[in-house]
Design a protein around this motif. Structure first.
Motif, PDB file in Angstrom:
ATOM      1  N   ASN A 109       0.800  -1.219   0.000  1.00 61.48           N
ATOM      2  CA  ASN A 109       0.000   0.000   0.000  1.00 61.48           C
ATOM      3  C   ASN A 109       0.840   1.281   0.000  1.00 61.48           C
ATOM      4  N   LEU A 110       2.161   1.121  -0.022  1.00 59.88           N
ATOM      5  CA  LEU A 110       3.040   2.293   0.019  1.00 59.88           C
ATOM      6  C   LEU A 110       4.060   2.220  -1.110  1.00 59.88           C
ATOM      7  N   LEU A 111       3.953   3.150  -2.054  1.00 57.69           N
ATOM      8  CA  LEU A 111       4.890   3.231  -3.167  1.00 57.69           C
ATOM      9  C   LEU A 111       5.865   4.373  -2.925  1.00 57.69           C
ATOM     10  N   LEU A 112       7.170   4.052  -2.876  1.00 54.47           N
ATOM     11  CA  LEU A 112       8.203   5.055  -2.663  1.00 54.47           C
ATOM     12  C   LEU A 112       8.883   5.395  -3.985  1.00 54.47           C
ATOM     13  N   GLU A 113       9.552   6.531  -4.000  1.00 56.78           N
ATOM     14  CA  GLU A 113      10.247   7.019  -5.201  1.00 56.78           C
ATOM     15  C   GLU A 113       9.310   7.011  -6.410  1.00 56.78           C
ATOM     16  N   LYS A 114       8.130   7.562  -6.199  1.00 55.96           N
ATOM     17  CA  LYS A 114       7.089   7.580  -7.233  1.00 55.96           C
ATOM     18  C   LYS A 114       6.486   8.989  -7.298  1.00 55.96           C
ATOM     19  N   PRO A 115       7.224   9.952  -7.849  1.00 53.22           N
ATOM     20  CA  PRO A 115       6.694  11.318  -7.916  1.00 53.22           C
ATOM     21  C   PRO A 115       5.441  11.397  -8.775  1.00 53.22           C
ATOM     22  N   VAL A 116       4.498  12.207  -8.334  1.00 51.56           N
ATOM     23  CA  VAL A 116       3.260  12.417  -9.079  1.00 51.56           C
ATOM     24  C   VAL A 116       3.432  13.625  -9.991  1.00 51.56           C
ATOM     25  N   LYS A 117       3.015  13.483 -11.219  1.00 48.60           N
ATOM     26  CA  LYS A 117       3.101  14.567 -12.202  1.00 48.60           C
ATOM     27  C   LYS A 117       1.825  15.394 -12.229  1.00 48.60           C
ATOM     28  N   GLN A 118       0.671  14.719 -12.202  1.00 48.98           N
ATOM     29  CA  GLN A 118      -0.583  15.453 -12.320  1.00 48.98           C
ATOM     30  C   GLN A 118      -1.735  14.666 -11.710  1.00 48.98           C
ATOM     31  N   ILE A 119      -2.665  15.400 -11.128  1.00 46.31           N
ATOM     32  CA  ILE A 119      -3.911  14.818 -10.626  1.00 46.31           C
ATOM     33  C   ILE A 119      -5.035  15.302 -11.537  1.00 46.31           C
ATOM     34  N   GLN A 120      -5.623  14.360 -12.277  1.00 45.47           N
ATOM     35  CA  GLN A 120      -6.712  14.674 -13.197  1.00 45.47           C
ATOM     36  C   GLN A 120      -8.034  14.283 -12.535  1.00 45.47           C
ATOM     37  N   TRP A 121      -8.895  15.259 -12.322  1.00 46.44           N
ATOM     38  CA  TRP A 121     -10.123  15.016 -11.571  1.00 46.44           C
ATOM     39  C   TRP A 121     -11.350  15.475 -12.379  1.00 46.44           C
ATOM     40  N   ASN A 122     -12.517  15.109 -11.834  1.00 45.39           N
ATOM     41  CA  ASN A 122     -13.796  15.428 -12.475  1.00 45.39           C
ATOM     42  C   ASN A 122     -13.901  14.789 -13.859  1.00 45.39           C
ATOM     43  N   GLY A 123     -13.318  13.595 -13.958  1.00 43.59           N
ATOM     44  CA  GLY A 123     -13.357  12.879 -15.227  1.00 43.59           C
ATOM     45  C   GLY A 123     -14.171  11.607 -15.130  1.00 43.59           C
ATOM     46  N   SER A 124     -13.994  10.751 -16.115  1.00 49.17           N
ATOM     47  CA  SER A 124     -14.646   9.446 -16.136  1.00 49.17           C
ATOM     48  C   SER A 124     -13.651   8.476 -16.762  1.00 49.17           C
ATOM     49  N   PHE A 125     -12.763   7.966 -15.914  1.00 42.16           N
ATOM     50  CA  PHE A 125     -11.654   7.135 -16.384  1.00 42.16           C
ATOM     51  C   PHE A 125     -11.983   5.662 -16.181  1.00 42.16           C
ATOM     52  N   GLU A 126     -11.828   4.891 -17.245  1.00 43.32           N
ATOM     53  CA  GLU A 126     -12.226   3.484 -17.207  1.00 43.32           C
ATOM     54  C   GLU A 126     -11.043   2.593 -16.865  1.00 43.32           C
ATOM     55  N   SER A 127     -11.236   1.685 -15.916  1.00 45.04           N
ATOM     56  CA  SER A 127     -10.209   0.724 -15.544  1.00 45.04           C
ATOM     57  C   SER A 127     -10.293  -0.511 -16.429  1.00 45.04           C
ATOM     58  N   GLU A 128      -9.366  -1.438 -16.255  1.00 45.13           N
ATOM     59  CA  GLU A 128      -9.342  -2.643 -17.078  1.00 45.13           C
ATOM     60  C   GLU A 128     -10.589  -3.496 -16.913  1.00 45.13           C
ATOM     61  N   ASP A 129     -11.210  -3.447 -15.729  1.00 43.41           N
ATOM     62  CA  ASP A 129     -12.412  -4.259 -15.520  1.00 43.41           C
ATOM     63  C   ASP A 129     -13.691  -3.513 -15.899  1.00 43.41           C
ATOM     64  N   GLY A 130     -13.529  -2.313 -16.483  1.00 43.55           N
ATOM     65  CA  GLY A 130     -14.692  -1.562 -16.934  1.00 43.55           C
ATOM     66  C   GLY A 130     -15.251  -0.594 -15.915  1.00 43.55           C
ATOM     67  N   SER A 131     -14.713  -0.581 -14.694  1.00 44.07           N
ATOM     68  CA  SER A 131     -15.184   0.356 -13.676  1.00 44.07           C
ATOM     69  C   SER A 131     -14.758   1.776 -14.040  1.00 44.07           C
ATOM     70  N   LEU A 132     -15.583   2.752 -13.672  1.00 43.88           N
ATOM     71  CA  LEU A 132     -15.290   4.154 -13.938  1.00 43.88           C
ATOM     72  C   LEU A 132     -14.878   4.872 -12.670  1.00 43.88           C
ATOM     73  N   TYR A 133     -13.882   5.708 -12.792  1.00 41.23           N
ATOM     74  CA  TYR A 133     -13.369   6.468 -11.662  1.00 41.23           C
ATOM     75  C   TYR A 133     -13.284   7.945 -12.043  1.00 41.23           C
ATOM     76  N   PRO A 134     -13.536   8.849 -11.095  1.00 41.49           N
ATOM     77  CA  PRO A 134     -13.505  10.279 -11.422  1.00 41.49           C
ATOM     78  C   PRO A 134     -12.107  10.899 -11.396  1.00 41.49           C
ATOM     79  N   VAL A 135     -11.120  10.185 -10.825  1.00 42.36           N
ATOM     80  CA  VAL A 135      -9.787  10.778 -10.669  1.00 42.36           C
ATOM     81  C   VAL A 135      -8.726   9.835 -11.233  1.00 42.36           C
ATOM     82  N   ARG A 136      -7.733  10.425 -11.901  1.00 41.63           N
ATOM     83  CA  ARG A 136      -6.575   9.670 -12.357  1.00 41.63           C
ATOM     84  C   ARG A 136      -5.314  10.385 -11.862  1.00 41.63           C
TER      85      ARG A 136
END
Length: 530
Positions: A255-282
């Motif tokens: 549950n903890l990823l180190l040395e993994k800088p985040v470039k951007q938080i994309q929100w208010n979207g509709s992002f589809e995962s591999e199983d077809g689930s939709l998420y508002p944030v990437r």
């Protein structure tokens, strides 16, 4: 920044209620697994706000969480480095408010971390001037009492109602000092310069407390907004490093990823995962990987937001948030550690004060990089020597603190040795090792901690803490709380502190718990109507 081996990163231990203390709230788990998917929560930053939030989420049954940390170890602004005989604190060092009202103190006590206090009875301190005078302790105590008087006067003004013009803490101080000077009619020029130099020395100390360049940068509202906790300041060796270690132990390794800088938080979207689930944030990482989420808790420093906010979020933050980020105060405080083969101070000495007789509060604390060493007002002796070796610790804030990060060990040692010889009149030896913290050049902090600047208000802290999207629109709860904000700069009463950071992480967890409790209630009401 140097890393340290004292932090134990992971362990498959079960989280206990010990961590949450009285801040835990007895509510339902927050979601119904039979009617909806388990919410996926990403936490950006593994400082004490992030790991504190993760621990509470796990305790409440939110198991699909992921912490993403840019650096190679958790802790954020809690860091340590091996120096001398031991590990020294680079960042957080003091519990501000050593009582059970402080959640950091409670956790430290519950985890058995308050067992190594050093007995400071018989502690000695000396104040030297740049003309090699040693001030009488009673005289300097009188100056400290004067400084307390100035603080009380500022506090009274901060509670006044009805004034419209923004005031700075420095403005109030100078007005009060002018009144004091009128009663110094019998003072010799030397005595007056020592009094004013003492007050200026104490103001440098206060600038370190606020992480500011000058008290003219600090709003008078800072005094009224900041929530003091009784108990005074408490310093235990490596306490915060040990506390972070204990908090991280309950978080599963995956549950903890180190040395993994985040470039951007994309929100208010509709992002589809591999199983077809939709998420508002990437959450998009610098290496191109991305993680989809229902909610993201952002715990990055205000200094980082000042540099990166416009590119870090898509869509961009609201104008109100960007305005708050721009105008809130955030400065740099750095430490310098000096190790000596043999001490040039007395065994009982705990700190050495440095008073410039040619400085007054009226000369201000404008940046002076050519004479950056003037920013030092004292050097603390670390005790006991058996644990640390012969080490001095100095503090600096403002542009001078930032400039110090660019200097070589030889430049640092040379100038500080020269100053110590000038003040004490002793043949002070060169330190055998020098270590300077580098919070400003750290790209993920860009400074140390926040304060309410002359251009900001306490309301701006609340604005920064407000989740996105804001309430309104179509009113669907499923679209709320996509991006939440935690970290010391988001706590109105406890900004600039570790306990403020910790409580802010818990606050956002409570927000999610209440959100899903409301969602479940509405789901049950809908079923009853059908």
């Amino acid at each position: 920044m140097r890393s340290t081996s004292v932090i134990r990163f992971y362990s498959a231990m079960v989280l206990t209620a010990l961590i949450l203390g009285e801040f835990s709230i007895a509510v339902p788990m927050g979601f119904n697994q039979s009617t909806s998917k388990t919410p996926k929560i990403v936490i950006v930053g593994a400082g004490i706000a992030g790991v504190g939030a993760a621990g509470k989420l796990l305790k409440q049954g939110f198991n699909d969480i992921q912490i993403i940390e840019a650096l190679s170890q958790p802790g954020g602004r809690i860091r340590g480095s091996l120096f001398g005989k031991s590990v020294v604190d680079e960042g957080a060092q003091y519990i501000h408010g050593a009582s059970m009202k402080n959640p950091i103190y409670r956790l430290a006590k519950e985890h058995g971390l308050l067992q190594q206090a050093y007995n400071r009875s018989g502690a000695k301190w000396s104040v030297f001037t740049n003309t090699q005078k040693q001030l009488d302790p009673d005289f300097y105590e009188e100056m400290e009492n004067l400084a307390t008087f100035l603080w009380r006067a500022a506090h009274l003004q901060s509670q006044e109602k009805g004034y419209t013009q923004a005031k700075s803490l420095g403005h109030v101080y100078l007005e009060e000092i002018k009144e004091l000077i009128r009663n110094w009619t019998d003072d010799s020029p030397n005595l007056r310069s020592q009094k004013l130099g003492s007050l200026n020395m104490i103001m440098k100390d206060q600038c370190v407390s606020f992480s500011s360049q000058d008290l003219n940068d600090v709003s008078l509202q800072e005094i009224n907004e900041y929530g003091f906790i009784e108990g005074g300041d408490l310093n235990y060796p490596r306490l915060f490093l040990k506390l972070i270690s204990n908090l991280v132990e309950v978080i599963p390794r995956e549950n903890l990823l180190l040395e993994k800088p985040v470039k951007q938080i994309q929100w208010n979207g509709s992002f589809e995962s591999e199983d077809g689930s939709l998420y508002p944030v990437r959450v998009v990482c610098e290496d191109g990987d991305y993680i989809l989420a229902d909610h993201v808790i952002v715990t990055v420093s205000l200094g980082y937001l000042k540099e990166e906010a416009e590119a870090f979020f898509h869509p961009n933050l609201t104008e109100e948030k960007l305005h708050a980020i721009e105008h809130m105060g955030f400065g740099t405080t750095n430490k310098i550690y000096l190790e000596y083969e043999v001490p040039f101070w007395e065994n009982a000495e705990h700190w050495i004060g440095l008073l410039w007789e040619d400085e007054t509060p009226f000369s201000g604390l404008e940046p002076n990089l050519a004479e950056w060493w003037r920013r030092f007002y004292s050097l603390e002796v670390l005790h006991p020597a058996e644990r640390y070796g012969h080490i001095l610790l100095g503090w600096s804030s403002g542009r001078e603190a930032e400039f110090m990060e660019t200097l070589s060990e030889e430049e640092l040692a040379s100038n500080i040795t020269r100053i110590l010889r000038q003040f004490t009149g002793k043949p002070v030896p060169w330190p055998k090792n020098v270590f300077v913290t580098k919070w400003f050049s750290n790209p993920y902090t860009r400074g140390s901690y926040s304060f309410i600047s002359i251009n900001s208000t306490g309301d701006m802290i609340d604005t920064l803490a407000e989740p996105l999207p804001q309430e309104g629109g179509d009113g669907h709860l499923s679209k709320m709380l996509q991006v939440l904000f935690a970290g010391e700069a988001t706590h109105r009463s406890y900004h600039s502190t570790t306990h403020g950071a910790l409580v802010s992480g818990w606050r956002e967890v409570d927000r999610l718990i209440n959100h899903y409790s409301t969602s479940e209630e509405q789901h049950l009401q809908t079923k009853e109507v059908i």
